[in-house]
Design a protein around this motif. Structure first.
Motif, PDB file in Angstrom:
ATOM      1  N   PHE A  77     -13.171  -2.132   0.514  1.00 58.35           N
ATOM      2  CA  PHE A  77     -12.510  -1.528   1.670  1.00 58.35           C
ATOM      3  C   PHE A  77     -13.024  -0.131   1.965  1.00 58.35           C
ATOM      4  N   PHE A  78     -13.280   0.648   0.921  1.00 58.38           N
ATOM      5  CA  PHE A  78     -13.673   2.032   1.174  1.00 58.38           C
ATOM      6  C   PHE A  78     -14.969   2.123   1.979  1.00 58.38           C
ATOM      7  N   MET A  79     -15.774   1.041   1.948  1.00 56.14           N
ATOM      8  CA  MET A  79     -17.018   1.067   2.713  1.00 56.14           C
ATOM      9  C   MET A  79     -16.766   1.053   4.217  1.00 56.14           C
ATOM     10  N   SER A  80     -15.656   0.464   4.649  1.00 59.48           N
ATOM     11  CA  SER A  80     -15.350   0.514   6.079  1.00 59.48           C
ATOM     12  C   SER A  80     -15.033   1.947   6.493  1.00 59.48           C
ATOM     13  N   GLN A  81     -14.394   2.708   5.594  1.00 59.75           N
ATOM     14  CA  GLN A  81     -14.131   4.117   5.873  1.00 59.75           C
ATOM     15  C   GLN A  81     -15.433   4.918   5.876  1.00 59.75           C
ATOM     16  N   ILE A  82     -16.288   4.633   4.909  1.00 59.08           N
ATOM     17  CA  ILE A  82     -17.595   5.291   4.843  1.00 59.08           C
ATOM     18  C   ILE A  82     -18.377   5.024   6.122  1.00 59.08           C
ATOM     19  N   TYR A  83     -18.391   3.767   6.545  1.00 59.22           N
ATOM     20  CA  TYR A  83     -19.155   3.390   7.737  1.00 59.22           C
ATOM     21  C   TYR A  83     -18.663   4.145   8.967  1.00 59.22           C
ATOM     22  N   ARG A  84     -17.346   4.240   9.141  1.00 61.96           N
ATOM     23  CA  ARG A  84     -16.821   4.897  10.334  1.00 61.96           C
ATOM     24  C   ARG A  84     -17.265   6.351  10.413  1.00 61.96           C
ATOM     25  N   GLY A  85     -17.200   7.065   9.302  1.00 63.33           N
ATOM     26  CA  GLY A  85     -17.609   8.470   9.308  1.00 63.33           C
ATOM     27  C   GLY A  85     -19.089   8.631   9.544  1.00 63.33           C
ATOM     28  N   ALA A  86     -19.898   7.802   8.879  1.00 64.70           N
ATOM     29  CA  ALA A  86     -21.352   7.890   9.046  1.00 64.70           C
ATOM     30  C   ALA A  86     -21.773   7.507  10.456  1.00 64.70           C
ATOM     31  N   ALA A  87     -21.151   6.460  11.002  1.00 63.58           N
ATOM     32  CA  ALA A  87     -21.500   6.012  12.359  1.00 63.58           C
ATOM     33  C   ALA A  87     -21.162   7.076  13.384  1.00 63.58           C
ATOM     34  N   ARG A  88     -20.044   7.753  13.203  1.00 59.95           N
ATOM     35  CA  ARG A  88     -19.657   8.810  14.151  1.00 59.95           C
ATOM     36  C   ARG A  88     -20.668   9.945  14.138  1.00 59.95           C
ATOM     37  N   ALA A  89     -21.093  10.352  12.943  1.00 66.50           N
ATOM     38  CA  ALA A  89     -22.081  11.427  12.855  1.00 66.50           C
ATOM     39  C   ALA A  89     -23.416  11.007  13.459  1.00 66.50           C
ATOM     40  N   CYS A  90     -23.833   9.767  13.198  1.00 65.48           N
ATOM     41  CA  CYS A  90     -25.102   9.275  13.755  1.00 65.48           C
ATOM     42  C   CYS A  90     -25.051   9.227  15.273  1.00 65.48           C
ATOM     43  N   GLN A  91     -23.951   8.765  15.805  1.00 69.57           N
ATOM     44  CA  GLN A  91     -23.820   8.679  17.256  1.00 69.57           C
ATOM     45  C   GLN A  91     -23.882  10.057  17.891  1.00 69.57           C
ATOM     46  N   GLU A  92     -23.211  11.019  17.288  1.00 66.56           N
ATOM     47  CA  GLU A  92     -23.205  12.373  17.832  1.00 66.56           C
ATOM     48  C   GLU A  92     -24.588  13.010  17.796  1.00 66.56           C
ATOM     49  N   ARG A  93     -25.399  12.626  16.814  1.00 70.16           N
ATOM     50  CA  ARG A  93     -26.679  13.282  16.608  1.00 70.16           C
ATOM     51  C   ARG A  93     -27.878  12.439  17.040  1.00 70.16           C
ATOM     52  N   GLY A  94     -27.613  11.291  17.654  1.00 66.02           N
ATOM     53  CA  GLY A  94     -28.698  10.470  18.170  1.00 66.02           C
ATOM     54  C   GLY A  94     -29.473   9.722  17.106  1.00 66.02           C
ATOM     55  N   TYR A  95     -28.813   9.371  16.015  1.00 63.01           N
ATOM     56  CA  TYR A  95     -29.466   8.634  14.932  1.00 63.01           C
ATOM     57  C   TYR A  95     -28.941   7.200  14.883  1.00 63.01           C
ATOM     58  N   HIS A  96     -29.730   6.327  14.269  1.00 62.81           N
ATOM     59  CA  HIS A  96     -29.332   4.951  14.046  1.00 62.81           C
ATOM     60  C   HIS A  96     -28.917   4.796  12.581  1.00 62.81           C
ATOM     61  N   LEU A  97     -27.921   3.944  12.351  1.00 63.68           N
ATOM     62  CA  LEU A  97     -27.378   3.767  11.009  1.00 63.68           C
ATOM     63  C   LEU A  97     -27.786   2.405  10.453  1.00 63.68           C
ATOM     64  N   ILE A  98     -28.331   2.416   9.243  1.00 60.17           N
ATOM     65  CA  ILE A  98     -28.729   1.201   8.541  1.00 60.17           C
ATOM     66  C   ILE A  98     -27.887   1.097   7.264  1.00 60.17           C
ATOM     67  N   ILE A  99     -27.427  -0.106   6.950  1.00 64.51           N
ATOM     68  CA  ILE A  99     -26.629  -0.317   5.747  1.00 64.51           C
ATOM     69  C   ILE A  99     -27.352  -1.308   4.840  1.00 64.51           C
ATOM     70  N   ARG A 100     -27.484  -0.948   3.582  1.00 64.24           N
ATOM     71  CA  ARG A 100     -28.145  -1.808   2.601  1.00 64.24           C
ATOM     72  C   ARG A 100     -27.220  -2.027   1.409  1.00 64.24           C
ATOM     73  N   GLU A 101     -27.196  -3.269   0.924  1.00 62.83           N
ATOM     74  CA  GLU A 101     -26.464  -3.572  -0.308  1.00 62.83           C
ATOM     75  C   GLU A 101     -27.457  -3.633  -1.461  1.00 62.83           C
ATOM     76  N   PHE A 102     -27.119  -2.962  -2.537  1.00 61.19           N
ATOM     77  CA  PHE A 102     -27.987  -2.866  -3.710  1.00 61.19           C
ATOM     78  C   PHE A 102     -27.201  -3.349  -4.916  1.00 61.19           C
ATOM     79  N   ASP A 103     -27.604  -4.458  -5.483  1.00 57.24           N
ATOM     80  CA  ASP A 103     -26.931  -5.017  -6.653  1.00 57.24           C
ATOM     81  C   ASP A 103     -27.717  -4.633  -7.905  1.00 57.24           C
ATOM     82  N   PRO A 104     -27.215  -3.673  -8.683  1.00 58.42           N
ATOM     83  CA  PRO A 104     -27.971  -3.212  -9.865  1.00 58.42           C
ATOM     84  C   PRO A 104     -28.143  -4.283 -10.922  1.00 58.42           C
TER      85      PRO A 104
END
Length: 342
Positions: free
Chosen positions: A76-103
């Motif tokens: 669940f916390f990733m949905s919160q992370i995504y919202r904050g990161a997406a807002r910053a990217c949108q404001e600054r003209g950046y694109h957001l990429i999400i990757r899952e990394f299974d150690p």
């Protein structure tokens, strides 16, 4: 038009604007009117134009892409992370990429390396507990990529860090449960490999001792971070709660690592026939939206994951500092029905 690949000039010719304006539109820069933007995007779709990311990176030394990497995207916390990161990217003209990394995957680092080489990014937000994965961090250092870490175990001079005041969060829950009259506590925390869990545990124990309690009143059991349940299996936290509740001097209150685990504790309490919260109080962590829908509604700690992600992206889209920074964010107790009575 021939079979050659469409160019920026082709898009500009169709829309009647300059190639520079087309580039600014595609880069998400401010100052381009809505009508012009719509015409450019329509022409891009009509021509099948694709940006040459490699050439663009060489020309500007920027890809205008930020990546979030996590070991568990459905948490669940990733949905919160995504919202904050997406807002910053949108404001600054950046694109957001999400990757899952299974150690746990033997080829995880090599796979992620190939992804980054195929689609370069300007910076990476490394979420916990990957923020302490030495193999992953070493690979990012080798590629010369900037990254901000979320709640790492240490090594704070290595990169910028955003973290919550986890010890205070644990103390808030301890004081709340103590004031409700509880004296025997169960904790479901993974204190190995995840700094947030260790700090929440430490904050809880220290506050109980400060209030006059002793460590023997607290039973802490492990929780495998990132574990997933399959259809038909008990929810996360269910079996751990059963273990705690089977003890001779069972806890009257359980503090779980996060709200997902706490929901599993509630399920076990109901299945065992307990009256909640009269027989068993339950507290979680993270302020997940579903916590207001459980029965009883879940007492929790608000952790500003969205704010932390927003700050991380802001740092990654700005010039690198001379020295690594650490920003600690406050937390807040949100009491609800799951701890209303003792």
């Amino acid at each position: 038009m021939s079979n050659r690949r469409p160019t920026l000039d082709d898009v500009a010719r169709i829309t009647g604007v300059s190639a520079k304006t087309v580039a600014r539109t595609l880069n998400g820069e401010k100052g381009v009117g809505a009508e012009t933007r719509d015409r450019v995007m329509e022409a891009v779709q009509q021509l099948g134009y694709q940006m040459n990311v490699s050439a663009r990176a060489l020309a500007s030394a920027k890809t205008l892409r930020i990546c979030i990497v996590s070991n568990w995207m459905t948490a669940f916390f990733m949905s919160q992370i995504y919202r904050g990161a997406a807002r910053a990217c949108q404001e600054r003209g950046y694109h957001l990429i999400i990757r899952e990394f299974d150690p746990e995957q033997s080829d995880a680092i090599d796979t992620f390396r190939r992804q980054l080489q195929a689609a370069p990014v300007d910076g990476i937000f490394v979420t916990a507990p990957l923020s302490s994965n030495e193999g992953l961090l070493a690979m990012l250092d080798e590629l010369g990529l900037r990254y901000v870490r979320h709640s790492p175990m240490g090594d704070f001079e290595r990169s910028d860090v955003v973290q919550a005041d986890e010890m205070h969060g644990g103390a808030l829950v301890a004081r709340h449960l103590w004031e409700k009259g509880h004296r025997h506590f169960g904790l479901i925390m993974n204190v190995v490999g995840h700094v947030a869990a260790a700090q929440r545990y430490q904050g809880f124990v220290q506050e109980i001792e400060r209030l006059g309690g002793v460590p023997e009143q607290i039973c802490n059991i492990g929780y495998p971070i990132g574990s997933r349940t399959r259809e038909g299996e008990n929810p996360i936290g269910y079996n751990e709660a059963a273990q705690l509740l089977s003890q001779k001097h069972r806890p009257t209150a359980i503090f779980a690592f996060n709200d997902e685990v706490a929901a599993g504790v509630l399920a076990r309490g109901h299945a065992a026939g307990f009256s909640l919260p009269q027989d068993l109080a339950v507290a979680g962590y993270g302020n997940a939206d579903f916590g207001r829908l459980t029965w009883p509604a879940l007492t929790t700690v608000r952790q500003p994951n969205s704010d932390m992600a927003y700050q991380a992206v802001c740092w990654l889209t700005e010039a690198a500092p001379a020295r690594a920074r650490v920003m600690t964010f406050p937390v807040e107790l949100i009491p609800r029905g799951s701890t209303a009575q003792a």
